[in-house]
Design a protein around this motif. Structure first.
Motif, PDB file in Angstrom:
ATOM      1  N   ARG A 148       1.489  -3.092  -4.142  1.00 36.35           N
ATOM      2  CA  ARG A 148       0.066  -2.750  -4.182  1.00 36.35           C
ATOM      3  C   ARG A 148      -0.134  -1.241  -4.056  1.00 36.35           C
ATOM      4  N   GLY A 157      -8.075   5.138  -3.448  1.00 38.59           N
ATOM      5  CA  GLY A 157      -8.033   4.102  -2.419  1.00 38.59           C
ATOM      6  C   GLY A 157      -7.202   4.434  -1.207  1.00 38.59           C
ATOM      7  N   ARG A 183      -5.565   2.125   1.740  1.00 31.08           N
ATOM      8  CA  ARG A 183      -6.572   1.438   2.553  1.00 31.08           C
ATOM      9  C   ARG A 183      -6.383  -0.082   2.533  1.00 31.08           C
ATOM     10  N   ASP A 184      -6.037  -0.634   1.378  1.00 30.31           N
ATOM     11  CA  ASP A 184      -5.904  -2.091   1.236  1.00 30.31           C
ATOM     12  C   ASP A 184      -4.439  -2.504   1.381  1.00 30.31           C
TER      13      ASP A 184
END
Length: 269
Positions: free
Chosen positions: A83, A236, A250-251
């Motif tokens: 990711r 992000g 962040r995710d």
């Protein structure tokens, strides 16, 4: 020195239990939760996802504040969760559009590496790199000031230390053993040979000048930091106000898990 070493065979890892505190090159970290079952982090090699991103994995060499290869860095690779790697690929697209490329210094960091940092910090006689990496801070204060500590978000696999390089990239000079040490706070042209743009300090500079919003660096460095922060936050990632080079996705898929797999291609998959 002891460190969490409970590794499963293959591609699984057990949660590494460590003490709470402020991780080196990190946001303040909470105390990790109790042990979890073995999990597969799903790490990938960044160059397999995007071979346009440059790498300069300092902890796999002697060109770092410890002055030798750091425990756990068996290969000079950037490992990340899939990711985070995909997000970094998108950031690279945006950087290339403005004539810059990303260059990573550190990605996933095994817990044993953080243990190695703390062990080094407790050895007062191991001070050979002071003139370069912490010229104005006593080594005995590195932990108390938050420059060194555990755990580290890097051990969760979605945090990177990186910079910007002009395109086409200038040649990266070879770091010669026994070179004269120059303070990481010195002028750009005098610091450790690095083909990155001027960021006001070198990477891993334990000094207030490394704070992202420091007004004591020159206008060129401030603009380069602003550009890096803009690219990363749009992609992000969350920055860290004390280190211009540090960004966490962040995710992230493993927000509470700290791994201890070595940095090697066999740990990806």
């Amino acid at each position: 020195m002891t460190s969490p070493r409970t590794l499963a065979l293959g591609l699984t890892a057990t949660l590494a239990l460590v003490t709470g505190g402020c991780g080196r090159g990190d946001e303040p970290e909470p105390t990790p939760p109790p042990p979890s079952p073995s999990v597969s982090p799903g790490f990938v090699v960044l160059s397999d996802v995007d071979d346009r991103i440059l790498t300069d994995i300092r902890y796999a060499t002697a060109a770092n504040f410890v002055g030798r290869r750091v425990d756990g860095y068996q290969e000079p690779l950037c490992l990340l969760t899939a990711r985070a790697a995909e997000a970094l690929r998108r950031v690279q697209d945006a950087a290339l559009a403005v004539g810059r490329s990303l260059k990573v210094y550190d990605c996933y960091r095994p817990q044993r590496a953080t243990d190695d940092f703390l062990h080094w910090a407790a050895q007062p006689d191991q001070d050979a790199t002071k003139a370069e990496f912490y010229p104005r801070v006593p080594k005995t204060e590195l932990v108390d000031r938050g420059y060194l500590g555990a755990p580290s978000a890097h051990s969760r696999g979605s945090t990177v230390d990186l910079t910007l390089v002009d395109v086409p990239p200038p040649e990266q000079a070879r770091v010669e053993p026994g070179r004269p040490l120059v303070a990481c706070t010195a002028l750009y042209a005098r610091r450790l040979a690095d083909n990155s743009v001027d960021m006001g300090t070198g990477f891993d500079c334990f000094d207030p000048l490394s704070h992202t919003d420091s007004d004591r660096v020159g206008p060129t460095a401030r603009e380069n930091r602003r550009q890096l922060r803009h690219l990363m936050t749009d992609g992000g990632f969350v920055g860290y106000d004390r280190e211009w080079w540090h960004f966490r996705y962040r995710d992230e898929p493993w927000p509470d898990t700290y791994f201890d797999l070595p940095v090697t291609r066999s740990s990806a998959g």
